[in-house]
Scaffold this motif. Sequence first.
Motif, mmCIF file in Angstrom:
data_model
loop_
_atom_site.group_PDB
_atom_site.id
_atom_site.type_symbol
_atom_site.label_atom_id
_atom_site.label_comp_id
_atom_site.label_asym_id
_atom_site.label_seq_id
_atom_site.Cartn_x
_atom_site.Cartn_y
_atom_site.Cartn_z
ATOM 1 N N GLY A 282 -60.190 -6.262 -36.193
ATOM 2 C CA GLY A 282 -60.822 -5.013 -35.786
ATOM 3 C C GLY A 282 -60.329 -4.486 -34.452
ATOM 4 O O GLY A 282 -61.096 -3.915 -33.676
ATOM 5 N N ARG A 283 -59.028 -4.631 -34.193
ATOM 6 C CA ARG A 283 -58.527 -4.258 -32.864
ATOM 7 C C ARG A 283 -58.720 -2.785 -32.544
ATOM 8 O O ARG A 283 -59.092 -2.421 -31.425
ATOM 9 N N GLY A 284 -58.455 -1.904 -33.513
ATOM 10 C CA GLY A 284 -58.660 -0.484 -33.264
ATOM 11 C C GLY A 284 -60.114 -0.158 -33.001
ATOM 12 O O GLY A 284 -60.445 0.640 -32.109
ATOM 13 N N ALA A 285 -61.013 -0.769 -33.761
ATOM 14 C CA ALA A 285 -62.445 -0.541 -33.575
ATOM 15 C C ALA A 285 -62.899 -1.027 -32.203
ATOM 16 O O ALA A 285 -63.676 -0.351 -31.503
ATOM 17 N N VAL A 286 -62.417 -2.203 -31.797
ATOM 18 C CA VAL A 286 -62.774 -2.739 -30.485
ATOM 19 C C VAL A 286 -62.298 -1.809 -29.375
ATOM 20 O O VAL A 286 -63.048 -1.496 -28.434
ATOM 21 N N LEU A 287 -61.061 -1.327 -29.488
ATOM 22 C CA LEU A 287 -60.531 -0.427 -28.460
ATOM 23 C C LEU A 287 -61.318 0.879 -28.396
ATOM 24 O O LEU A 287 -61.628 1.371 -27.310
ATOM 25 N N SER A 288 -61.646 1.449 -29.553
ATOM 26 C CA SER A 288 -62.372 2.719 -29.565
ATOM 27 C C SER A 288 -63.740 2.578 -28.902
ATOM 28 O O SER A 288 -64.130 3.398 -28.062
ATOM 29 N N MET A 289 -64.485 1.543 -29.293
ATOM 30 C CA MET A 289 -65.813 1.344 -28.700
ATOM 31 C C MET A 289 -65.722 1.061 -27.207
ATOM 32 O O MET A 289 -66.460 1.645 -26.397
ATOM 33 N N SER A 290 -64.807 0.181 -26.814
ATOM 34 C CA SER A 290 -64.687 -0.193 -25.399
ATOM 35 C C SER A 290 -64.278 0.993 -24.537
ATOM 36 O O SER A 290 -64.840 1.222 -23.454
ATOM 37 N N ARG A 291 -63.305 1.755 -25.016
ATOM 38 C CA ARG A 291 -62.827 2.904 -24.236
ATOM 39 C C ARG A 291 -63.858 4.015 -24.165
ATOM 40 O O ARG A 291 -63.994 4.686 -23.124
ATOM 41 N N ALA A 292 -64.589 4.235 -25.258
ATOM 42 C CA ALA A 292 -65.620 5.272 -25.239
ATOM 43 C C ALA A 292 -66.731 4.912 -24.262
ATOM 44 O O ALA A 292 -67.239 5.765 -23.514
ATOM 45 N N LEU A 293 -67.130 3.643 -24.236
ATOM 46 C CA LEU A 293 -68.148 3.204 -23.271
ATOM 47 C C LEU A 293 -67.629 3.303 -21.843
ATOM 48 O O LEU A 293 -68.357 3.714 -20.929
ATOM 49 N N ALA A 294 -66.360 2.955 -21.629
ATOM 50 C CA ALA A 294 -65.786 3.065 -20.283
ATOM 51 C C ALA A 294 -65.764 4.514 -19.821
ATOM 52 O O ALA A 294 -66.071 4.812 -18.663
ATOM 53 N N ARG A 295 -65.394 5.432 -20.722
ATOM 54 C CA ARG A 295 -65.391 6.853 -20.357
ATOM 55 C C ARG A 295 -66.793 7.308 -19.971
ATOM 56 O O ARG A 295 -66.977 8.142 -19.064
ATOM 57 N N ALA A 296 -67.794 6.769 -20.679
ATOM 58 C CA ALA A 296 -69.186 7.140 -20.385
ATOM 59 C C ALA A 296 -69.709 6.460 -19.131
ATOM 60 O O ALA A 296 -70.794 6.821 -18.647
ATOM 61 N N GLY A 297 -68.975 5.474 -18.611
ATOM 62 C CA GLY A 297 -69.463 4.747 -17.449
ATOM 63 C C GLY A 297 -70.594 3.805 -17.786
ATOM 64 O O GLY A 297 -71.496 3.591 -16.975
ATOM 65 N N LEU A 298 -70.564 3.230 -18.993
ATOM 66 C CA LEU A 298 -71.659 2.390 -19.472
ATOM 67 C C LEU A 298 -71.165 1.000 -19.831
ATOM 68 O O LEU A 298 -70.071 0.838 -20.383
ATOM 69 N N ALA A 299 -71.970 0.021 -19.547
ATOM 70 C CA ALA A 299 -71.691 -1.342 -19.965
ATOM 71 C C ALA A 299 -72.179 -1.539 -21.398
ATOM 72 O O ALA A 299 -73.131 -0.875 -21.837
ATOM 73 N N PRO A 300 -71.585 -2.443 -22.164
ATOM 74 C CA PRO A 300 -72.032 -2.670 -23.540
ATOM 75 C C PRO A 300 -73.510 -2.996 -23.657
ATOM 76 O O PRO A 300 -74.181 -2.573 -24.611
ATOM 77 N N GLU A 301 -74.058 -3.719 -22.682
ATOM 78 C CA GLU A 301 -75.476 -4.109 -22.780
ATOM 79 C C GLU A 301 -76.433 -2.938 -22.598
ATOM 80 O O GLU A 301 -77.650 -3.085 -22.792
ATOM 81 N N SER A 302 -75.928 -1.761 -22.241
ATOM 82 C CA SER A 302 -76.796 -0.580 -22.119
ATOM 83 C C SER A 302 -77.016 0.118 -23.449
ATOM 84 O O SER A 302 -77.836 1.029 -23.547
ATOM 85 N N VAL A 303 -76.291 -0.283 -24.493
ATOM 86 C CA VAL A 303 -76.366 0.405 -25.788
ATOM 87 C C VAL A 303 -77.558 -0.103 -26.589
ATOM 88 O O VAL A 303 -77.754 -1.310 -26.757
ATOM 89 N N ASP A 304 -78.361 0.830 -27.101
ATOM 90 C CA ASP A 304 -79.535 0.484 -27.900
ATOM 91 C C ASP A 304 -79.271 0.563 -29.397
ATOM 92 O O ASP A 304 -79.886 -0.151 -30.181
ATOM 93 N N HIS A 305 -78.364 1.458 -29.796
ATOM 94 C CA HIS A 305 -78.194 1.748 -31.225
ATOM 95 C C HIS A 305 -76.728 2.002 -31.536
ATOM 96 O O HIS A 305 -76.028 2.668 -30.769
ATOM 97 N N ILE A 306 -76.272 1.459 -32.659
ATOM 98 C CA ILE A 306 -74.926 1.738 -33.170
ATOM 99 C C ILE A 306 -75.056 2.329 -34.559
ATOM 100 O O ILE A 306 -75.635 1.714 -35.460
ATOM 101 N N SER A 307 -74.526 3.539 -34.743
ATOM 102 C CA SER A 307 -74.403 4.125 -36.077
ATOM 103 C C SER A 307 -73.059 3.648 -36.618
ATOM 104 O O SER A 307 -72.005 4.106 -36.195
ATOM 105 N N ALA A 308 -73.119 2.701 -37.550
ATOM 106 C CA ALA A 308 -71.914 2.045 -38.025
ATOM 107 C C ALA A 308 -71.163 2.903 -39.032
ATOM 108 O O ALA A 308 -71.745 3.741 -39.723
#
Length: 435
Positions: A282-308
Motif C-alpha cells: 500500500g505504498r501509494g496509499a500510505v504516501l497519500s494519507m501521510s502527505r495530506a495530513l502533513a499539508r493539513a499540519g495534523l498528526a495521525p493521532e488527531s484523526v477521528d474518522h477515515i472514509s475508506a
Amino acid sequence: MAASATEGTGPVVRDPETTVVVTGLGVLSPIGTTVETFWRSALEGVVGTGPLDRPDAADFPAALAGQVPGFDAPRGRGDRSARLAVAAAAAAATDAGLDGGPADPYRTGVCLGTLLGNRAGLEPAVTAFHRAAAGGPPVPDRPLAGPAGAPIVDLADVVGRHLGAWGPSLVVATACASGNSALAHAADTIRAGRADVMLAGGVDELSSGVMTMFASLRSLAPDALRPFDRDRAGLVVSEGAAVLVLESAAHAHRRGARVYAELAGWASAADAHHMTAPHPEGRGAVLSMSRALARAGLAPESVDHISAHGTGTPSNDRVEALAIRAVFGAHAPAVTSLKGALGHTQGAASAIEAVACVLALRDGVVPPTAHLDVLDPQCPVDVVRGGARELPVRVAVNNAFGFGGNTACTVFTRPGSTRPGLARPVRTIPAGSTR
C-alpha cells in the motif's frame, strides 16, 4: 499538532486568503438525491444497489447495479452524466447561497472528476453496430448523434455554462481517485489565487463498458459489495454525482457564507506497481494519507474518522487496511466504507464520500458499513458496523484509490480548528433507528 507544523519543506500557513473551506454541498446517489436524504439513508444503513432494471439491461454484463432513483435524465443519449453533474452543482450552489449567480463569474471555476465522462452515450450506437454486423437490424443514420448533435461534451463546461461560472474549468480523470483529484486541483487553484470559488466533485453514469472491464477482471460481486468482510468477493458498479463549493475562507467571510468545514489537506501519489492491483504494501496509499495530513499540519493521532475506499475486492480492502495501520499505528480512527450501501460510483465515489465526511464533522456521527457481517482478520482496523456511531468527529480523512496506481486523499476538519478535546462519549446508533 499546531497549525505551524511543517509540511515537507515549509511551514503550513493559515492565511484566510488561502485557507480553503466548504460552503455548499450537492449530491445525487443511489440512496438519496438530496444531501439530507442521502445522509439519513447512509446513517440508517440503507442499501441502494439491486437488480438492474433499465430498458437496456440486457446490454450489461451484470445483473446488479446502483442507480440514481427518480432521476429523469434519459439514458443512452449521451447527456445523463452531464445532467447528473449539473443537478449536483446547482444544488451545491443553492446550498452555498450562490443560486443567484457568482459575485464574480470570472473568479468562479469548475473542476470535475470522472472515470469515463459521458462515454456511455456512445455505447448504444456501438452495440447497434455490432448487432447489425451479426445480421441484426441496420444501424440508424447518424448513430453517434446525441441531443445536440454529439454525445460527448465537456462536463465542466456544461456546469460552468449552466451556472454562469467562467473561471478555471477542468475535467480530471485519475480512475476511481478522480473525485478527490478534482477537489485537490480546485483547492490548489484557490490557494494559488486563480479563483475565489470552485465547484468541485465527481460524476459518472452506468456504463456497460466499465462493467465489462470489471467483469473481465473477475471483480464483480455475485450478490453484494461487502467492504472488509471475510467473504467479500468484488464490487457492484454504480452511478452518481457530488459537488462541493470550495472557496477561500476570506471570500466566504466577506459574503457571509455558512462554512461547513475546512479542506485542510490533500495529496496524491502513484503506486507505479501494476495497472489494476495495488502495491502489496500500500505504498501509494500510505504516501497519500501521510502527505495530506502533513499539508493539513495534523498528526495521525488527531484523526477521528477515515472514509475508506473500501471496494469489497479481496486485494483492495486488505491493502488499504494495511496502509491505515502503517500510517496510524496503534491509533484506531473509526473507519467506514459507503460503497457497501452505494456500490462503486466510479469517478464520483470520493466526491460523494467527501460530502459524507463533511456531514460527519457537522453532526458528530459516522455511518455504518453496509453488508459487513464478519470482519476479515486480515483487515485489522476499527470498521463501523451494525449501526451509525456517534463520536465527536473533528478530523476526517477521505481515501480514494484507482487503477494505474492512482491514489488520492483529502482531509477535512471543523472550521478553524485542528483537534479540540473530546466533547462527548462514543455511542453506537442501531441501524434503522432515529437520531
